[in-house]
Design a protein around this motif. Sequence first.
Motif, PDB file in Angstrom:
ATOM      1  N   SER A   1       8.641   8.858   6.423  1.00 18.96           N
ATOM      2  CA  SER A   1       9.070  10.104   7.037  1.00 18.96           C
ATOM      3  C   SER A   1       9.200  11.233   6.029  1.00 18.96           C
ATOM      4  N   HIS A   2       9.211  10.899   4.729  1.00 13.72           N
ATOM      5  CA  HIS A   2       9.334  11.923   3.706  1.00 13.72           C
ATOM      6  C   HIS A   2       7.999  12.591   3.396  1.00 13.72           C
ATOM      7  N   TYR A   3       6.902  12.026   3.922  1.00 15.47           N
ATOM      8  CA  TYR A   3       5.588  12.526   3.609  1.00 15.47           C
ATOM      9  C   TYR A   3       4.766  12.590   4.885  1.00 15.47           C
ATOM     10  N   THR A   4       3.655  13.308   4.817  1.00 15.07           N
ATOM     11  CA  THR A   4       2.707  13.282   5.928  1.00 15.07           C
ATOM     12  C   THR A   4       1.684  12.183   5.633  1.00 15.07           C
ATOM     13  N   VAL A   5       2.161  10.957   5.620  1.00 14.49           N
ATOM     14  CA  VAL A   5       1.335   9.798   5.258  1.00 14.49           C
ATOM     15  C   VAL A   5       1.116   8.937   6.493  1.00 14.49           C
ATOM     16  N   LYS A   6      -0.120   8.579   6.729  1.00 15.59           N
ATOM     17  CA  LYS A   6      -0.440   7.723   7.865  1.00 15.59           C
ATOM     18  C   LYS A   6      -0.749   6.296   7.447  1.00 15.59           C
ATOM     19  N   ALA A   7      -1.233   6.110   6.234  1.00 17.99           N
ATOM     20  CA  ALA A   7      -1.598   4.765   5.788  1.00 17.99           C
ATOM     21  C   ALA A   7      -1.226   4.590   4.326  1.00 17.99           C
ATOM     22  N   VAL A   8      -0.844   3.368   4.004  1.00 18.02           N
ATOM     23  CA  VAL A   8      -0.507   3.039   2.623  1.00 18.02           C
ATOM     24  C   VAL A   8      -1.312   1.812   2.230  1.00 18.02           C
ATOM     25  N   SER A   9      -1.966   1.858   1.095  1.00 18.95           N
ATOM     26  CA  SER A   9      -2.721   0.721   0.596  1.00 18.95           C
ATOM     27  C   SER A   9      -2.311   0.437  -0.831  1.00 18.95           C
ATOM     28  N   VAL A  10      -2.492  -0.812  -1.220  1.00 14.09           N
ATOM     29  CA  VAL A  10      -2.326  -1.186  -2.618  1.00 14.09           C
ATOM     30  C   VAL A  10      -3.643  -1.793  -3.065  1.00 14.09           C
ATOM     31  N   ASP A  11      -4.222  -1.209  -4.120  1.00 13.00           N
ATOM     32  CA  ASP A  11      -5.505  -1.713  -4.595  1.00 13.00           C
ATOM     33  C   ASP A  11      -5.430  -3.211  -4.878  1.00 13.00           C
ATOM     34  N   LEU A  12      -6.444  -3.937  -4.400  1.00 17.89           N
ATOM     35  CA  LEU A  12      -6.565  -5.373  -4.633  1.00 17.89           C
ATOM     36  C   LEU A  12      -5.429  -6.167  -4.002  1.00 17.89           C
ATOM     37  N   GLY A  13      -4.712  -5.546  -3.112  1.00 13.68           N
ATOM     38  CA  GLY A  13      -3.593  -6.219  -2.474  1.00 13.68           C
ATOM     39  C   GLY A  13      -3.495  -5.816  -1.020  1.00 13.68           C
ATOM     40  N   PHE A  14      -2.446  -5.089  -0.678  1.00 15.12           N
ATOM     41  CA  PHE A  14      -2.255  -4.660   0.698  1.00 15.12           C
ATOM     42  C   PHE A  14      -3.339  -3.671   1.085  1.00 15.12           C
ATOM     43  N   LYS A  15      -3.952  -3.892   2.235  1.00 16.61           N
ATOM     44  CA  LYS A  15      -5.052  -3.039   2.677  1.00 16.61           C
ATOM     45  C   LYS A  15      -4.681  -2.335   3.973  1.00 16.61           C
ATOM     46  N   ASN A  16      -4.735  -1.036   3.951  1.00 15.61           N
ATOM     47  CA  ASN A  16      -4.605  -0.227   5.163  1.00 15.61           C
ATOM     48  C   ASN A  16      -3.347  -0.547   5.966  1.00 15.61           C
ATOM     49  N   ILE A  17      -2.217  -0.602   5.276  1.00 20.71           N
ATOM     50  CA  ILE A  17      -0.958  -0.757   6.000  1.00 20.71           C
ATOM     51  C   ILE A  17      -0.631   0.582   6.641  1.00 20.71           C
ATOM     52  N   ASN A  18      -0.822   0.660   7.927  1.00 21.03           N
ATOM     53  CA  ASN A  18      -0.596   1.896   8.674  1.00 21.03           C
ATOM     54  C   ASN A  18       0.747   1.791   9.372  1.00 21.03           C
ATOM     55  N   TYR A  19       1.648   2.687   9.079  1.00 22.38           N
ATOM     56  CA  TYR A  19       3.005   2.573   9.591  1.00 22.38           C
ATOM     57  C   TYR A  19       3.115   2.947  11.059  1.00 22.38           C
ATOM     58  N   ASP A  20       1.994   3.372  11.649  1.00 18.27           N
ATOM     59  CA  ASP A  20       1.942   3.532  13.095  1.00 18.27           C
ATOM     60  C   ASP A  20       1.062   2.459  13.720  1.00 18.27           C
ATOM     61  N   ALA A  21       0.640   1.473  12.952  1.00 22.04           N
ATOM     62  CA  ALA A  21      -0.290   0.457  13.432  1.00 22.04           C
ATOM     63  C   ALA A  21       0.418  -0.530  14.341  1.00 22.04           C
ATOM     64  N   GLU A  22      -0.377  -1.306  15.059  1.00 18.75           N
ATOM     65  CA  GLU A  22       0.179  -2.336  15.918  1.00 18.75           C
ATOM     66  C   GLU A  22       0.629  -3.539  15.115  1.00 18.75           C
ATOM     67  N   SER A  23      -0.066  -3.848  14.023  1.00 20.26           N
ATOM     68  CA  SER A  23       0.209  -5.077  13.301  1.00 20.26           C
ATOM     69  C   SER A  23       0.147  -4.846  11.796  1.00 20.26           C
ATOM     70  N   VAL A  24       1.032  -5.540  11.065  1.00 19.07           N
ATOM     71  CA  VAL A  24       1.050  -5.511   9.604  1.00 19.07           C
ATOM     72  C   VAL A  24       1.047  -6.951   9.120  1.00 19.07           C
ATOM     73  N   VAL A  25       0.227  -7.240   8.117  1.00 19.93           N
ATOM     74  CA  VAL A  25       0.157  -8.568   7.509  1.00 19.93           C
ATOM     75  C   VAL A  25       0.572  -8.452   6.053  1.00 19.93           C
ATOM     76  N   ILE A  26       1.546  -9.265   5.641  1.00 23.58           N
ATOM     77  CA  ILE A  26       1.961  -9.318   4.247  1.00 23.58           C
ATOM     78  C   ILE A  26       1.247 -10.491   3.599  1.00 23.58           C
ATOM     79  N   PRO A  27       0.443 -10.261   2.580  1.00 27.02           N
ATOM     80  CA  PRO A  27      -0.357 -11.343   1.981  1.00 27.02           C
ATOM     81  C   PRO A  27       0.472 -12.260   1.107  1.00 27.02           C
ATOM     82  N   ASP A  28      -0.087 -13.409   0.818  1.00 28.89           N
ATOM     83  CA  ASP A  28       0.564 -14.365  -0.083  1.00 28.89           C
ATOM     84  C   ASP A  28       0.586 -13.856  -1.514  1.00 28.89           C
TER      85      ASP A  28
END
Length: 223
Positions: free
Chosen positions: A17-44
Amino acid sequence: SLTLAVALNELKRFYPSHYTVKAVSVDLGFKNINYDAESVVIPDVVRVGSEDYLVTTIFDYAFIDNLFASIKISHNVNYISSYAFYNCYKLKKVEFPDDSSLTSIGNSAFANCSQLKDFALPNTISGIGDDAFNSCTSLEAIVIPENLYFIGSHCFDDCTSLRTVDVSGYHQGNDIAICNVSPFTVVPSSSLTFIYSKDVSVDDYIIRNWPSPVDNLIIWQAI
């Protein structure tokens, strides 16, 4: 969008909410974590360069106030910290793998998740903090795993749809669900059924601050 090129083994506090951000990714890790998405997967694991880092902790406030509908928790996560999913009011389903390593859920971790309905505690879990599921008003049933020995005060307070609590995994010698205050508040207009093993006396549950029968609102059913 925001891309984080860092080595993560914990999910730390993030306020979309502090930013106009729709998606957050971490290189080589979390991919396309969209905070308005239907589903989020946390990897091992997340890989940075040639190194793999286990994701073992979901830290305090990591997903507070987010809008996804379901989340899959990875095998290596053993601790969900306090307020990790607090007030995720669109969250309906939390999934754990059969080989989950989860042992603890912190205070208010899922409190105010008012649409949360599908939640099965892993058999590995041993402790749940105060108010962990407070005001999860869509939660209808909960199964207490046999290894769970501590449930915090007011853990399931104001879970107004809760109708069944299965404690049949309890056996003599377990100190199941020790807490200072009953984890349940019964809604006067409804009833709550506790399913327990016929091999165990009801008194073994009640003396540890589980609810006792009051005005037929609490039903103890042996199986």
